[in-house]
Design a protein around this motif. Structure first.
Motif, PDB file in Angstrom:
ATOM      1  N   GLY A   1       0.808  -1.205   0.000  1.00 56.71           N
ATOM      2  CA  GLY A   1       0.000   0.000   0.000  1.00 56.71           C
ATOM      3  C   GLY A   1       0.844   1.259   0.000  1.00 56.71           C
ATOM      4  N   GLU A   2       1.886   1.268   0.834  1.00 54.15           N
ATOM      5  CA  GLU A   2       2.749   2.458   0.894  1.00 54.15           C
ATOM      6  C   GLU A   2       3.496   2.668  -0.427  1.00 54.15           C
ATOM      7  N   ILE A   3       3.963   1.575  -1.028  1.00 54.53           N
ATOM      8  CA  ILE A   3       4.703   1.703  -2.286  1.00 54.53           C
ATOM      9  C   ILE A   3       3.771   2.150  -3.410  1.00 54.53           C
ATOM     10  N   VAL A   4       2.547   1.588  -3.459  1.00 53.00           N
ATOM     11  CA  VAL A   4       1.590   2.007  -4.491  1.00 53.00           C
ATOM     12  C   VAL A   4       1.213   3.465  -4.309  1.00 53.00           C
ATOM     13  N   ALA A   5       1.032   3.882  -3.071  1.00 50.64           N
ATOM     14  CA  ALA A   5       0.682   5.282  -2.810  1.00 50.64           C
ATOM     15  C   ALA A   5       1.801   6.218  -3.277  1.00 50.64           C
ATOM     16  N   MET A   6       3.033   5.829  -2.986  1.00 45.12           N
ATOM     17  CA  MET A   6       4.165   6.651  -3.421  1.00 45.12           C
ATOM     18  C   MET A   6       4.238   6.702  -4.948  1.00 45.12           C
ATOM     19  N   ARG A   7       3.967   5.568  -5.570  1.00 47.82           N
ATOM     20  CA  ARG A   7       4.040   5.529  -7.037  1.00 47.82           C
ATOM     21  C   ARG A   7       2.930   6.372  -7.650  1.00 47.82           C
TER      22      ARG A   7
ATOM     23  N   PRO B   1      -6.555  -2.652   1.111  1.00 52.73           N
ATOM     24  CA  PRO B   1      -7.597  -1.741   0.622  1.00 52.73           C
ATOM     25  C   PRO B   1      -7.419  -0.365   1.243  1.00 52.73           C
ATOM     26  N   ARG B   2      -7.533   0.652   0.379  1.00 48.84           N
ATOM     27  CA  ARG B   2      -7.369   2.012   0.888  1.00 48.84           C
ATOM     28  C   ARG B   2      -8.730   2.658   1.106  1.00 48.84           C
ATOM     29  N   ASP B   3      -8.768   3.516   2.085  1.00 50.35           N
ATOM     30  CA  ASP B   3     -10.011   4.209   2.445  1.00 50.35           C
ATOM     31  C   ASP B   3     -10.477   5.070   1.274  1.00 50.35           C
ATOM     32  N   ALA B   4     -11.646   4.761   0.783  1.00 53.00           N
ATOM     33  CA  ALA B   4     -12.155   5.487  -0.385  1.00 53.00           C
ATOM     34  C   ALA B   4     -12.345   6.944  -0.103  1.00 53.00           C
ATOM     35  N   SER B   5     -12.577   7.263   1.211  1.00 56.70           N
ATOM     36  CA  SER B   5     -12.791   8.666   1.561  1.00 56.70           C
ATOM     37  C   SER B   5     -11.503   9.448   1.469  1.00 56.70           C
TER      38      SER B   5
ATOM     39  N   SER C   1       4.423  -6.377 -20.136  1.00 57.76           N
ATOM     40  CA  SER C   1       5.217  -7.194 -19.205  1.00 57.76           C
ATOM     41  C   SER C   1       5.443  -6.457 -17.897  1.00 57.76           C
ATOM     42  N   VAL C   2       5.709  -5.147 -17.984  1.00 60.76           N
ATOM     43  CA  VAL C   2       5.925  -4.350 -16.777  1.00 60.76           C
ATOM     44  C   VAL C   2       4.629  -4.238 -15.984  1.00 60.76           C
ATOM     45  N   GLN C   3       3.526  -4.028 -16.684  1.00 62.82           N
ATOM     46  CA  GLN C   3       2.235  -3.891 -15.996  1.00 62.82           C
ATOM     47  C   GLN C   3       1.865  -5.175 -15.263  1.00 62.82           C
ATOM     48  N   ALA C   4       2.224  -6.306 -15.868  1.00 59.02           N
ATOM     49  CA  ALA C   4       1.944  -7.586 -15.208  1.00 59.02           C
ATOM     50  C   ALA C   4       2.759  -7.712 -13.926  1.00 59.02           C
ATOM     51  N   LEU C   5       4.014  -7.262 -13.948  1.00 56.54           N
ATOM     52  CA  LEU C   5       4.852  -7.328 -12.756  1.00 56.54           C
ATOM     53  C   LEU C   5       4.355  -6.341 -11.698  1.00 56.54           C
ATOM     54  N   TRP C   6       3.986  -5.140 -12.136  1.00 61.77           N
ATOM     55  CA  TRP C   6       3.483  -4.121 -11.208  1.00 61.77           C
ATOM     56  C   TRP C   6       2.178  -4.575 -10.548  1.00 61.77           C
ATOM     57  N   GLN C   7       1.432  -5.391 -11.237  1.00 60.33           N
ATOM     58  CA  GLN C   7       0.168  -5.876 -10.699  1.00 60.33           C
ATOM     59  C   GLN C   7       0.387  -6.731  -9.446  1.00 60.33           C
ATOM     60  N   LEU C   8       1.573  -7.376  -9.344  1.00 59.60           N
ATOM     61  CA  LEU C   8       1.874  -8.155  -8.137  1.00 59.60           C
ATOM     62  C   LEU C   8       1.881  -7.268  -6.912  1.00 59.60           C
ATOM     63  N   CYS C   9       2.292  -6.016  -7.117  1.00 60.93           N
ATOM     64  CA  CYS C   9       2.333  -5.056  -6.008  1.00 60.93           C
ATOM     65  C   CYS C   9       0.934  -4.512  -5.715  1.00 60.93           C
ATOM     66  N   THR C  10       0.254  -4.102  -6.759  1.00 61.24           N
ATOM     67  CA  THR C  10      -1.067  -3.482  -6.545  1.00 61.24           C
ATOM     68  C   THR C  10      -2.047  -4.485  -5.955  1.00 61.24           C
ATOM     69  N   GLU C  11      -1.949  -5.749  -6.351  1.00 64.16           N
ATOM     70  CA  GLU C  11      -2.868  -6.762  -5.820  1.00 64.16           C
ATOM     71  C   GLU C  11      -2.593  -7.054  -4.353  1.00 64.16           C
ATOM     72  N   ALA C  12      -1.327  -6.854  -3.939  1.00 65.84           N
ATOM     73  CA  ALA C  12      -0.984  -7.121  -2.532  1.00 65.84           C
ATOM     74  C   ALA C  12      -1.310  -5.955  -1.621  1.00 65.84           C
ATOM     75  N   ALA C  13      -1.597  -4.799  -2.208  1.00 65.18           N
ATOM     76  CA  ALA C  13      -1.829  -3.602  -1.393  1.00 65.18           C
ATOM     77  C   ALA C  13      -3.095  -3.747  -0.566  1.00 65.18           C
TER      78      ALA C  13
END
Length: 952
Positions: free
Chosen positions: A822-828, A948-952, A934-946
């Motif tokens: 979650g922290e890495i996805v947020a930073m990205r 859930p973030r507060d929608a608000s 190929s990059v998007q598939a690898l990045w998806q490993l990160c986003t799927e592990a994140a």
């Protein structure tokens, strides 16, 4: 008359010689009749001297001349006090030595080297002794010359030409220069400036050596080579001379200084003075202005010789001594700055080095050496005849017979050998000094159109029409407009006509030769950008005008890349690199870079801080040019491009640390640890430097660390001391200054220290202990993420090992996967929001979705996520090997890793390509689509592990 048949005068003299040796150990030499017939000078001396002197002269012929011993015997203790007696005795000494040398040369006991060395040694002894006498006389009159601090001022006499080279001919004059240590006053009763003192020294020295007396002269003296010639001061102090040669020195003075040597005076001061002149004589770059200058000088000499009807002049005529000197010394001027083996004063030694270095074929070197020996022997034979400074072959039979007798030959055989030798020399001279205009194809499209445009006979548009179909309409017009713009510039209007013509000839050749590259219009238009920037630099105009190879490389490189074009335009010194195509396309490895940079720094004064800063910058530019050339034109693989650009940064950093450390130590001493040992310093590289993927425009993302555990203690062994913490702070400031300050040579690197603890609010340099505490207790996740691509780059190895252990510890921490992701996805997401320049039509290679940043963040997530259970993931800091490590750990499948590495390679190659094209990192949508997926598939490993973030 047969030259070996003695005439009445010779017969009478032979009888006198017999009387002189009667009753002594001396014997009348068998060759006496031939030698006396050959040399009127020897004859007259032996007729004039008393029998005792004749006996001494004949007795001494068994041994080679020892000028020092002869000086000690005939002029002990500096000679008689009476000036007239001194002049008389000095001239007798000179004639005794000259008879000795002439006799042994003509009877074959001395070879050419022994004769020339003996003549040069004699001149040095006479000049040195006469200088000491002149100094003594001037000091008696004016007092001792002193500088402003009161120290005694030394002086030196430089011998130029054949004297400096140890190759003096029999009746040569001596070309001298006198320099002294510094301006100031003599300490006598009357106020006398040092300039006046040494001018009087020059006057007395000239009198002692050159004043004609009933006994002749010692050596003719010529001071015409001094700064500003006849209108300049008789003597000049070192600082003024340095300024003169740097600001006013002409090409012929560089040529003259090749053989300059200290023949009298303070030898140590003389060595320092000549070392100071080395950059003037021997340029660091390959200097093709020498060819043009020597060609013009030779043309003037030949015209003067023709006016004086001196075609049979063995020095100045075609294929003569001067032509051979020009051949050898042209190579010295062109290449001596880079090849120290070519800096010798002896022609024969340097000629041999030209063969050893592969600049001339071995058989040609042998032929030229033999020609030189014969030419110099004939020269001496001509001058031994009557002790006259002549180089003209005689026309009457008696004089010809005398010259042939001196060589123990006959005239016809001698002339046959001499003519063959002169042809060898003339051929070598013509090969080297052939005018580049020779063989130009009349009516060639570039030559004709550019000449008419240059002379305003055509407009740029009309000239462009003539250049089609060789170029596209747009390229032709852009090129001719560049020529017209340059021709009308104030720079060119203010040039001498000859300089304008040479510039026009260079441009014409580029127009013609551009047809030999794949994209002639692109190559020519870009090459004209370079020419516009260097038009006022005659050295580089000459280099390109003289060298077809350099012009060809310029066109190829300009065609290949606008980045290379602009680099060459901004730093024309890099044009030297175009002369060696092998080295140009083979950039050095890490060790070779370090060794070469160290060699160049060692050759420069340690006190020249600006020069050393510029050297670092030019070295970086030179290596980057070679990497870019190999990248674009020699298909250097991407990993090797990144390796070399990273090695270059490391090399520059290491050298700069050494420079600044030495500077700081001299001023403040060195910082010490509590145990008294010297504290250390290290550089930690992040980002592209840490990840071993430096690009052409990459900054240095670094953190500075030290290991001083006594920061309040004071530095030791400096001119003044400061607290250790202050020392390191100032060291870091100077280090950044050395690297990032804009000088005439540009910057070395921009330095980014934002990743240090507490960012811009933190200290420039941090102790390893403080860094450790911060990273363990205060660092954010993104700071540990940055450690994935961090490594010790240079500096203290102990600090480096401490950092490696800390990095391993931090990366191997247990982390909650969802929170980490979650922290890495947020930073990205935050980065993409601020930095992504993608649009509907274009995609950002670095920051766009599926770009390099996503690939790097995904890899960093996987390392941080799994290193606790797979510590081998921390071993490497680069993307490629980290991906391999993820496969070895079983975290990625082979296919995933292969696709990721393939994407990384393709995207990095596109980034390099865009940099060399000076284009933004934006490419049309659809570019590298498979890599992006190929990059998007690898990045998806990160986003799927994140989490859930507060929608608000």
């Amino acid at each position: 008359m047969n030259a070996t048949t003695p005439n009445a005068r010779t017969t009478q003299l032979l009888q006198r010689l017999g009387e002189a040796v009667e009753g002594s150990d001396a014997m009348l030499p068998d060759e006496a009749a031939r030698i006396l017939t050959a040399s009127r000078f020897v004859t007259e001396c032996l007729e004039r001297w008393p029998l005792e002197a004749v006996r001494d002269a004949l007795q001494g012929l068994e041994d080679p001349l020892d000028p020092g011993a002869l000086m000690a015997a005939l002029l002990p203790d500096g000679g008689p006090e009476d000036e007239e007696a001194y002049l008389r005795q000095l001239r007798y000494l000179r004639n005794r030595a000259m008879v000795h040398l002439a006799w042994r040369a003509m009877d074959g006991r001395d070879d050419l080297e022994a004769t020339l060395s003996g003549l040069s040694g004699l001149a040095r002894q006479c000049i040195g002794q006469a200088l000491q006498r002149a100094l003594r006389r001037c000091t008696e009159r004016f007092g001792t010359p002193r500088d402003r601090s009161g120290a005694e001022v030394p002086c030196i006499v430089l011998g130029m030409g054949k004297l400096g080279g140890g190759e003096l001919n029999f009746s040569s004059d001596v070309d001298l220069l006198l320099f002294y240590g510094a301006a100031g006053q003599c300490d006598g009763t009357a106020e006398t400036a040092n300039e006046q003192y040494f001018a009087q020294v020059v006057r007395l020295l000239t009198r002692y050596l050159a004043e004609p007396t009933p006994n002749g002269f010692c050596f003719r003296v010529d001071w015409a080579l001094r700064p500003f010639g006849g209108s300049g001061p008789a003597a000049m102090h070192f600082a003024a001379a340095e300024d003169y040669y740097q600001s006013h020195g002409r090409e012929w003075e560089r040529y003259a200084m090749i053989k300059a040597d200290v023949v009298a005076g303070d030898q140590a001061a003389g060595r320092r003075f000549l070392d100071m002149l080395q950059p003037f004589v021997y340029r660091r770059y390959l200097d093709y202005t020498a060819i043009e200058s020597l060609r013009d000088l030779k043309r003037r000499i030949a015209e003067d010789a023709a006016r004086r009807r001196q075609r049979d002049n063995i020095k100045l005529g075609r294929g003569g001594i001067r032509d051979l000197e020009f051949v050898v010394q042209a190579f010295q001027l062109i290449r001596g700055g880079q090849e120290t083996s070519l800096r010798g004063r002896s022609l024969r030694t340097t000629l041999a080095a030209l063969g050893t270095g592969g600049h001339l074929p071995a058989d040609q070197v042998a032929a030229l050496d033999a020609a030189y020996v014969l030419l110099r022997r004939v020269e001496n034979a001509l001058q031994m005849r009557a002790d006259q400074q002549t180089h003209a072959l005689p026309e009457n039979a008696e004089e010809r017979a005398a010259v042939a007798a001196a060589l123990d030959s006959d005239w016809d055989a001698m002339m046959q050998s001499l003519n063959a030798a002169r042809e060898h020399v003339a051929s070598a001279f013509d090969d080297l000094f052939a005018d580049p205009e020779a063989g130009q194809e009349e009516g060639a499209h570039g030559l004709e159109a550019v000449e008419r445009l240059w002379q305003s006979d055509l407009t740029a548009a009309a000239a462009a029409e003539q250049l089609q179909p060789h170029f596209s309409e747009d390229d032709a017009l852009r090129a001719t407009q560049a020529v017209e713009r340059l021709r009308q510039s104030k720079l060119v209007r203010d040039m001498r006509e000859l300089s304008q013509t040479r510039l026009m000839e260079l441009i014409s050749r580029l127009f013609d030769e551009s047809s030999e590259v794949a994209a002639p219009g692109k190559a020519l238009v870009r090459a004209m950008e370079v020419i516009e920037r260097l038009a006022g630099r005659s050295t580089y105009v000459s280099l390109l005008r003289e060298s077809a190879s350099a012009r060809g490389q310029l066109l190829r490189l300009c065609m290949a890349s606008p980045w290379i074009t602009h680099l060459l335009a901004q730093q024309p010194m890099l044009l030297d690199q175009l002369l060696d195509s092998r080295a140009l396309y083979e950039p050095p490895d890490r060790d070779a870079m370090s060794a070469e940079l160290a060699r160049r720094l060692d050759a420069m004064s340690a006190s020249d801080l600006e020069g050393r800063m510029n050297l670092l910058r030019r070295f970086r530019q030179e290596i980057m040019l070679r990497v870019a050339a190999a990248d674009r034109l020699a298909e250097l693989p991407l990993p090797k491009v990144s390796d070399r650009l990273t090695w270059l940064a490391e090399t520059i950093l290491e050298a700069t640390i050494e420079e600044v450390w030495r500077e700081m130590r001299a001023e403040y001493g060195s910082p010490r640890r509590a145990d008294g040992s010297e504290a250390g310093f290290a550089v930690i590289g992040y980002g592209k430097l840490g990840g071993i993927e430096m690009g052409y425009g990459s900054d240095l993302d670094v953190v500075f660390l030290h290991d001083c555990d006594d920061q309040d203690g004071d530095t030791v062994e400096g001119r003044r001391s400061v607290a250790n913490a202050v020392w390191f702070s100032r060291f870091a400031q100077r280090l950044v200054h050395w690297l990032s300050t804009q000088t005439a040579a540009g910057r070395a690197y921009e330095v980014d220290l934002q990743l240090r603890p507490s960012g811009s609010a933190g200290l420039l340099v941090t102790s390893l202990d403080s860094f450790t505490h911060y990273q363990r207790n205060k660092a954010w996740t993104w700071e540990h993420q940055a450690l994935v691509r961090a490594r010790h780059v240079c500096g203290d190895s102990g600090i480096g090992e401490g950092f490696r252990q800390l990095r391993h510890e931090l990366l191997c921490r247990e982390r909650e996967p969802a929170q980490l992701a979650g922290e890495i996805v947020a930073m990205r997401d935050k980065m993409r929001q601020h930095l992504d320049k993608s649009s509907d039509s274009h995609w950002d290679l670095k920051q766009g979705a599926g770009g390099l940043a996503d690939l790097e963040f995904a890899t960093q997530f996987l390392v941080l996520r799994h290193a606790a259970h797979h510590p081998g993931l921390t071993e490497w800091s680069d993307q490629w090997r980290q991906t391999d490590a993820l496969v070895e750990a079983g975290i990625l499948e082979g296919g995933q890793a292969e696709a990721a590495i393939g994407a990384y390679r393709e995207l990095r190659a596109l980034v390099h390509e865009r940099a060399l094209d000076e284009a933004e990192g934006l490419v049309p949508v659809g570019t590298a689509e498979e890599a992006r997926r190929s990059v998007q598939a690898l990045w998806q490993l990160c986003t799927e592990a994140a989490a859930p973030r507060d929608a608000s």
